[in-house]
Design a protein around this motif. Structure first.
Motif, PDB file in Angstrom:
ATOM      1  N   THR A 105      38.124  -0.745  49.889  1.00  0.00           N
ATOM      2  CA  THR A 105      39.569  -1.270  50.383  1.00  0.00           C
ATOM      3  C   THR A 105      40.060  -0.206  51.551  1.00  0.00           C
ATOM      4  OG1 THR A 105      40.385  -1.950  48.291  1.00  0.00           O
ATOM      5  CG2 THR A 105      41.952  -0.934  49.337  1.00  0.00           C
ATOM      6  N   ILE A 106      39.694   1.169  51.217  1.00  0.00           N
ATOM      7  CA  ILE A 106      40.215   2.259  52.097  1.00  0.00           C
ATOM      8  C   ILE A 106      39.277   2.005  53.435  1.00  0.00           C
ATOM      9  CG2 ILE A 106      40.137   4.881  52.586  1.00  0.00           C
ATOM     10  CD1 ILE A 106      40.241   4.914  49.379  1.00  0.00           C
ATOM     11  N   TYR A 107      37.998   1.600  53.587  1.00  0.00           N
ATOM     12  CA  TYR A 107      37.243   1.259  54.590  1.00  0.00           C
ATOM     13  C   TYR A 107      37.770   0.232  55.412  1.00  0.00           C
ATOM     14  CZ  TYR A 107      33.791  -1.205  57.400  1.00  0.00           C
ATOM     15  OH  TYR A 107      33.170  -1.740  58.317  1.00  0.00           O
ATOM     16  N   ILE A 108      38.401  -0.806  54.701  1.00  0.00           N
ATOM     17  CA  ILE A 108      39.205  -1.898  55.492  1.00  0.00           C
ATOM     18  C   ILE A 108      40.607  -1.495  56.078  1.00  0.00           C
ATOM     19  CG2 ILE A 108      40.507  -4.309  55.110  1.00  0.00           C
ATOM     20  CD1 ILE A 108      37.280  -4.676  55.274  1.00  0.00           C
ATOM     21  N   LEU A 109      41.168  -0.574  55.231  1.00  0.00           N
ATOM     22  CA  LEU A 109      42.377  -0.151  55.892  1.00  0.00           C
ATOM     23  C   LEU A 109      42.201   0.827  57.010  1.00  0.00           C
ATOM     24  CD1 LEU A 109      45.340   0.384  55.444  1.00  0.00           C
ATOM     25  CD2 LEU A 109      44.882   2.284  54.097  1.00  0.00           C
ATOM     26  N   ALA A 110      41.157   1.560  57.235  1.00  0.00           N
ATOM     27  CA  ALA A 110      40.623   2.409  58.206  1.00  0.00           C
ATOM     28  C   ALA A 110      40.221   1.547  59.504  1.00  0.00           C
ATOM     29  CB  ALA A 110      39.400   3.244  57.928  1.00  0.00           C
ATOM     30  N   THR A 111      39.349   0.320  59.108  1.00  0.00           N
ATOM     31  CA  THR A 111      39.287  -0.602  60.366  1.00  0.00           C
ATOM     32  C   THR A 111      40.694  -0.976  60.709  1.00  0.00           C
ATOM     33  OG1 THR A 111      37.292  -1.194  59.245  1.00  0.00           O
ATOM     34  CG2 THR A 111      38.195  -2.797  60.803  1.00  0.00           C
ATOM     35  N   SER A 112      41.462  -1.600  59.714  1.00  0.00           N
ATOM     36  CA  SER A 112      42.885  -2.138  60.264  1.00  0.00           C
ATOM     37  C   SER A 112      43.461  -1.126  61.005  1.00  0.00           C
ATOM     38  CB  SER A 112      43.728  -2.417  59.057  1.00  0.00           C
ATOM     39  OG  SER A 112      42.839  -3.471  58.388  1.00  0.00           O
ATOM     40  N   LEU A 113      43.642  -0.024  60.703  1.00  0.00           N
ATOM     41  CA  LEU A 113      44.406   1.186  61.341  1.00  0.00           C
ATOM     42  C   LEU A 113      43.755   1.407  62.848  1.00  0.00           C
ATOM     43  CD1 LEU A 113      45.082   3.788  58.611  1.00  0.00           C
ATOM     44  CD2 LEU A 113      46.538   2.675  59.945  1.00  0.00           C
TER      45      LEU A 113
ATOM     46  N   LEU B 271      46.012   0.538  65.853  1.00  0.00           N
ATOM     47  CA  LEU B 271      46.519   1.659  66.601  1.00  0.00           C
ATOM     48  C   LEU B 271      45.952   1.850  67.801  1.00  0.00           C
ATOM     49  CD1 LEU B 271      46.748   4.361  63.661  1.00  0.00           C
ATOM     50  CD2 LEU B 271      48.797   3.390  64.627  1.00  0.00           C
ATOM     51  N   GLY B 272      44.573   1.343  68.004  1.00  0.00           N
ATOM     52  CA  GLY B 272      44.057   1.333  69.526  1.00  0.00           C
ATOM     53  C   GLY B 272      44.958   1.052  70.357  1.00  0.00           C
ATOM     54  N   PRO B 273      45.299  -0.232  70.312  1.00  0.00           N
ATOM     55  CA  PRO B 273      46.266  -0.865  71.476  1.00  0.00           C
ATOM     56  C   PRO B 273      47.512  -0.285  71.537  1.00  0.00           C
ATOM     57  CG  PRO B 273      45.121  -2.741  70.046  1.00  0.00           C
ATOM     58  CD  PRO B 273      44.856  -1.476  69.684  1.00  0.00           C
ATOM     59  N   LEU B 274      48.040   0.321  70.374  1.00  0.00           N
ATOM     60  CA  LEU B 274      49.199   1.087  70.424  1.00  0.00           C
ATOM     61  C   LEU B 274      49.233   2.082  71.317  1.00  0.00           C
ATOM     62  CD1 LEU B 274      52.162   1.378  69.379  1.00  0.00           C
ATOM     63  CD2 LEU B 274      51.259   2.471  67.649  1.00  0.00           C
ATOM     64  N   PHE B 275      48.288   2.927  71.158  1.00  0.00           N
ATOM     65  CA  PHE B 275      48.068   4.049  71.728  1.00  0.00           C
ATOM     66  C   PHE B 275      47.695   3.907  73.188  1.00  0.00           C
ATOM     67  CE2 PHE B 275      47.193   6.696  67.656  1.00  0.00           C
ATOM     68  CZ  PHE B 275      48.317   6.916  67.524  1.00  0.00           C
ATOM     69  N   ALA B 276      46.770   2.962  73.521  1.00  0.00           N
ATOM     70  CA  ALA B 276      46.305   2.508  74.855  1.00  0.00           C
ATOM     71  C   ALA B 276      47.812   2.126  75.725  1.00  0.00           C
ATOM     72  CB  ALA B 276      45.307   1.357  74.667  1.00  0.00           C
TER      73      ALA B 276
ATOM     74  N   ILE C  49      53.035  -2.184  64.522  1.00  0.00           N
ATOM     75  CA  ILE C  49      53.488  -1.417  63.184  1.00  0.00           C
ATOM     76  C   ILE C  49      53.669  -2.495  62.015  1.00  0.00           C
ATOM     77  CG2 ILE C  49      55.553   0.050  62.383  1.00  0.00           C
ATOM     78  CD1 ILE C  49      55.856   1.027  65.097  1.00  0.00           C
ATOM     79  N   PRO C  50      54.173  -3.534  62.186  1.00  0.00           N
ATOM     80  CA  PRO C  50      54.384  -4.493  61.161  1.00  0.00           C
ATOM     81  C   PRO C  50      52.907  -4.992  60.515  1.00  0.00           C
ATOM     82  CG  PRO C  50      55.237  -5.460  63.126  1.00  0.00           C
ATOM     83  CD  PRO C  50      55.260  -3.874  63.491  1.00  0.00           C
ATOM     84  N   CYS C  51      52.058  -4.854  61.732  1.00  0.00           N
ATOM     85  CA  CYS C  51      50.590  -5.010  61.411  1.00  0.00           C
ATOM     86  C   CYS C  51      49.812  -4.383  60.424  1.00  0.00           C
ATOM     87  CB  CYS C  51      49.720  -5.424  62.685  1.00  0.00           C
ATOM     88  SG  CYS C  51      50.166  -6.822  63.663  1.00  0.00           S
ATOM     89  N   ILE C  52      50.255  -2.922  60.637  1.00  0.00           N
ATOM     90  CA  ILE C  52      49.843  -1.935  59.778  1.00  0.00           C
ATOM     91  C   ILE C  52      50.429  -1.968  58.338  1.00  0.00           C
ATOM     92  CG2 ILE C  52      49.647   0.811  59.449  1.00  0.00           C
ATOM     93  CD1 ILE C  52      49.957   0.771  62.514  1.00  0.00           C
TER      94      ILE C  52
ATOM     95  N   VAL D 184      57.603 -10.282  60.713  1.00  0.00           N
ATOM     96  CA  VAL D 184      57.252 -10.681  59.339  1.00  0.00           C
ATOM     97  C   VAL D 184      55.909 -11.565  59.462  1.00  0.00           C
ATOM     98  CG1 VAL D 184      58.036 -11.802  57.162  1.00  0.00           C
ATOM     99  CG2 VAL D 184      59.583 -10.372  58.474  1.00  0.00           C
ATOM    100  N   GLY D 185      55.910 -12.648  60.354  1.00  0.00           N
ATOM    101  CA  GLY D 185      54.775 -13.266  60.415  1.00  0.00           C
ATOM    102  C   GLY D 185      53.660 -12.499  60.807  1.00  0.00           C
ATOM    103  N   LEU D 186      53.928 -11.623  61.886  1.00  0.00           N
ATOM    104  CA  LEU D 186      52.685 -10.755  62.152  1.00  0.00           C
ATOM    105  C   LEU D 186      52.255  -9.644  60.857  1.00  0.00           C
ATOM    106  CD1 LEU D 186      53.379  -9.152  65.587  1.00  0.00           C
ATOM    107  CD2 LEU D 186      51.568 -10.700  65.091  1.00  0.00           C
ATOM    108  N   ALA D 187      53.175  -9.402  60.287  1.00  0.00           N
ATOM    109  CA  ALA D 187      52.819  -8.559  58.702  1.00  0.00           C
ATOM    110  C   ALA D 187      51.916  -9.378  57.818  1.00  0.00           C
ATOM    111  CB  ALA D 187      54.175  -8.035  58.354  1.00  0.00           C
TER     112      ALA D 187
END
Length: 558
Positions: free
Chosen positions: A209-217, A221-226, A383-386, A453-456
């Protein structure tokens, strides 16, 4: 216990195992007096005081740890936590650089003249590169150890990021994505193997679960910071930032991440079942002279052994290594037909496809009328995706752990790997509703809350489907974790590649609404494949037993 742990027992079925000691299944008074002592590794514990069957809080520890100080299952909590943190860090980082390449498209187009079509197509090249690299990395774990894969992956990340920062022509965008794909491939199956080496089976739900969360982050976050970096400077700084982060991660892996490969081959009987082994020893049958203490008298590993990049090499010649490597590359294809593997690859791969669709929709529809979003606002849509990913991870990871333990108590302590699939139906429904909300919201210019909300909900689907796919496969083929997850990731990335190239033409021909209606229906179809697996899954797992055993036997021993 033998039929649940001994793969050669006539009644053994992959994915069916006993998780509770008998005491935990009886009434509370018996439980108070009969629950075995909780096992915790202590170097000073006399050999005769170590229990035959090691358990904790009434849960049988699977796999059974050895008595060796070097066994990763016996590592102290602080070392496991440090190992886990570094693995999560490189997972999030490689996911980030694999998803930030097309984020600063405006900056790339402005400075180099490369059009948006070529930038979108580079994502398809990335998927192919990931699939190929996951397959090529696979045999290294058995032949050389795990650390070498992470080091190679971070080196590819370093050079890929530098190449990205120096993009001038169309070939550069493809070349950089090939290298970055090899970086992402180093964490897509190997990290789960490392986690299964240091954590017990009943802990893997929370760990994955934490691994998938790290993958999701990393994914969001990659495109956000980019986008933020490109808006304040230009796209080259996205590459240079990735190169700097690659160097930092590489140093952490080289000097802090220990090798978690441990040779259990000398514990041939112990590694399957400690009670069976003790019974065999009573009759004078042992696998070899080292089995008697189950590693109790092993000397602590030296610094060189703990941080070697070739810890599993042993005394093999280069010629023998190449021969075994080629053999394992071919042999790993044998698990591609396992039903749990096909299911895992399909539902995880479809999430990669959905990611391509909504990112393309954002780039083509939200910059213009009636939205007129800026690059920064597009980036903030992550952010809603996170938030959705976090909820999906809790739902499909931690909640399924409690559910499996609860059902096992009602089932005489026996776990069937399909227990987790009960959670797939709600994920499928929520995800399809999210796809419809996003598609209709963009097409009809609805309020931004509908789209967000759809994105989330889509991100919730992404994380929960990934959790269920990996936990189902790991829970079924626990002695072929790497090989089966490689197959899942290859299927996943091939599907992602196909849909990436089909994405733009599909949207142009069918329109946004019709495309997302089709995606919602496809999502329900893939997630509801859980139903036939819940009905026939055990029968299908039993049919794969002989192939499963042959693959285990084919791996190098020590």
């Amino acid at each position: 216990m033998e039929k649940y742990t001994d793969i050669y027992h006539p009644q053994y079925i992959p994915g069916t195992y006993s998780i509770y000691t008998s005491a935990i299944l009886h009434h509370k008074q018996l439980q108070k007096t009969s629950t075995p002592k909780n096992y915790a590794y202590n170097r000073n514990t006399p050999l005769e005081d170590i229990p035959d069957l090691k358990s904790k809080y009434g849960v049988i520890l699977l796999p059974q740890p050895s008595n060796s100080v070097n066994d990763p299952l016996n590592w102290p909590p602080w070392k496991k936590s440090l190992q886990f943190f570094i693995l999560l860090l490189i997972t999030a980082f490689t996911a980030a650089i694999a998803n930030d390449a097309s984020a600063p498209q405006d900056s790339i187009n402005e400075l180099t003249g490369i059009d948006y079509g070529w930038l979108n197509n580079s994502a398809g090249v990335l998927f192919v590169s990931i699939a190929v690299s996951v397959w090529l990395y696979g045999p290294l774990a058995s032949l050389c150890g795990r650390r070498i894969t992470y080091v190679l992956g971070l080196l590819f990340a370093l050079f890929g990021s530098i190449w990205y920062a120096r993009i001038r022509h169309k070939g550069d965008i493809f070349g950089s994505q090939v290298l970055i794909g090899f970086a992402e491939g180093s964490t897509e199956a190997q990290v789960q193997l490392s986690m299964s080496s240091i954590f017990f089976k009943h802990q893997l739900g929370a760990v994955v679960t934490i691994y998938i969360l790290a993958t999701s982050l990393g994914t969001y976050l990659g495109p956000l910071f980019a986008n933020i970096i490109a808006e304040n400077r230009d796209f080259t700084w996205v590459g240079w930032s990735g190169a700097i982060a690659s160097g930092i991660c590489l140093l952490m892996v080289l000097f802090l991440l220990e090798e978690d490969y441990f040779d259990y081959s000398r514990f041939a009987y112990h590694s399957q079942n400690s009670l069976l082994n003790r019974s065999l020893q009573t009759h004078g049958i042992v696998s070899n002279e080292q089995d008697d203490d189950f590693g109790y008298h092993d000397a602590p590993a030296t610094w060189k052994q703990r941080y070697s990049l070739l810890s599993a090499w042993k005394d093999r010649s280069v010629q023998e290594l190449i021969k075994q490597y080629a053999k394992l590359l071919v042999y790993n294809f044998r698990c591609f037909w396992f039903p749990p593997v096909i299911f895992g690859g399909l539902i995880w791969g479809f999430q990669s496809a959905v990611l391509s669709f909504y990112l393309t929709t954002q780039d083509t529809d939200l910059y213009g009328e009636p939205f007129n979003y800026s690059a920064r606002r597009i980036a903030l849509m992550n952010i809603p995706c996170i938030i959705g990913s976090f909820i999906g991870c809790i739902y499909a990871g931690s909640l399924t752990d409690y559910f499996v333990l609860w059902v096992a108590r009602k089932n005489n302590g026996i776990v069937e790997s399909e227990f987790r699939l009960f959670f797939a139906f709600l994920s499928g429904i929520v995800g399809s509703v999210g796809l419809l909300m996003f598609g209709f919201g963009v097409s009809r210019g609805l309020d931004w809350r509908v789209i967000y909300v759809g994105l989330a909900m889509i991100a919730y689907l992404f994380s929960s489907a990934g959790n269920l796919a990996m936990l189902y496969v790991i829970g079924t083929y626990d002695q072929l974790i790497l090989e089966t997850l490689i197959a899942v990731e290859v299927i996943n990335n091939i599907i992602g590649c196909i849909f990436t190239f089909a994405c733009s033409p599909w949207l142009e021909r069918s329109g946004t609404e019709a495309t997302y209606v089709a995606l919602a229906v496809l999502n329900l179809f893939f997630m509801f494949l859980s139903l036939p697996l819940m009905v026939y899954g055990k029968r299908w797992r039993k049919a794969t037993k002989s192939s499963y055993i042959r693959m285990i036997e084919a791996r190098p021993k020590g």
